[in-house]
Design an enzyme around this catalytic site. Sequence first.
Site, short mmCIF file in Angstrom:
data_model
loop_
_atom_site.label_atom_id
_atom_site.label_comp_id
_atom_site.label_asym_id
_atom_site.label_seq_id
_atom_site.Cartn_x
_atom_site.Cartn_y
_atom_site.Cartn_z
N PRO A 17 0.79 -1.23 0.00
CG PRO A 17 -0.09 -1.07 2.15
CD PRO A 17 0.56 -2.04 1.20
CG ASN A 18 -0.23 4.30 1.35
OD1 ASN A 18 -1.23 4.81 0.84
ND2 ASN A 18 -0.26 3.75 2.56
NE ARG A 25 3.92 6.57 1.65
CZ ARG A 25 4.23 5.36 2.05
NH1 ARG A 25 4.76 4.50 1.21
NH2 ARG A 25 3.99 4.99 3.28
CE1 TYR A 30 8.93 4.97 3.14
CE2 TYR A 30 7.33 6.76 3.05
CZ TYR A 30 7.81 5.61 3.65
OH TYR A 30 7.19 5.10 4.74
CG ASN A 81 8.25 -2.07 0.50
OD1 ASN A 81 7.71 -2.16 1.60
ND2 ASN A 81 8.81 -0.94 0.07
CB ALA A 84 1.42 0.36 6.54
CD GLU A 105 10.30 -7.49 5.98
OE1 GLU A 105 10.66 -8.50 6.62
OE2 GLU A 105 9.78 -6.51 6.52
CG HIS A 107 10.96 -2.36 4.65
ND1 HIS A 107 9.59 -2.26 4.53
CD2 HIS A 107 11.20 -3.52 5.30
CE1 HIS A 107 9.04 -3.32 5.09
NE2 HIS A 107 9.98 -4.10 5.56
NE ARG A 114 9.97 5.84 8.69
CZ ARG A 114 9.02 5.68 7.79
NH1 ARG A 114 9.11 4.73 6.89
NH2 ARG A 114 7.97 6.48 7.79
C1 DQA Z 1 8.13 1.01 3.92
C2 DQA Z 1 8.22 1.21 5.44
C3 DQA Z 1 6.84 1.03 6.07
O1 DQA Z 1 6.93 1.25 7.48
C4 DQA Z 1 5.86 2.04 5.50
O2 DQA Z 1 4.58 1.83 6.04
C5 DQA Z 1 5.83 2.01 4.01
C6 DQA Z 1 7.09 1.90 3.29
C7 DQA Z 1 9.48 1.30 3.22
O3 DQA Z 1 9.65 0.87 2.09
O4 DQA Z 1 10.33 1.97 3.81
O5 DQA Z 1 4.78 2.17 3.40
O6 DQA Z 1 7.80 -0.35 3.66
#
Ligand code: DQA
Length: 152
Positions: A17-18, A25, A30, A81, A84, A105, A107, A114
């Site tokens: 998501p996102n 964003r 990011y 990835n 959240a 995994e 990120h 964080r």
């Molecule tokens: C994320 C880190 C997560 O905590 C966050 O909710 C994201 C992006 C990252 O790629 O740093 O949406 O996965």
Amino acid sequence: MVIDNSKRISILILHGPNLNLLGKRESKIYGSISLKEVNILLNKKALALRIRISIVQSNHEGTIVELIHQSLGQHQGILINAGAYTHTSLAIADACLAVEIPVVEVHLSNIYKREHIRHYSHIAPISIGQITGFGVNSYLLGLEALYDYLCQ
Ligand code: DQA
């Protein structure tokens, strides 16, 4: 020479998501790279590694679970990835366990630098490994690490 694509390692790359909003964003966290640019770099890396990749982004937990189920017989590895959902979704971790496909995994940000709520990952305990904090390089390093693992 004819290259038989069906014999190549196939990896599913899941953006959660996102991540469709990358570039717009929270760019301090990011970066300014868009998801489209991330995917171009992933495709270049896949070409160099001579593997097949399928890239999907979804904002929906159930869709991600279903994509993981559909990987059975299609893909040998999953690079994820989960955004959240990393910190909340037992369902995504269970789906990975159910299909028994190796998972890496990744990120963009370093989740351990964080907020405390981001320090726990449901996916980390069921993954081969996690790469966090290297921006788009997390994806590229993760893809290479998964490929190396699958070649062993
Ligand atoms: C994320 C880190 C997560 O905590 C966050 O909710 C994201 C992006 C990252 O790629 O740093 O949406 O996965």
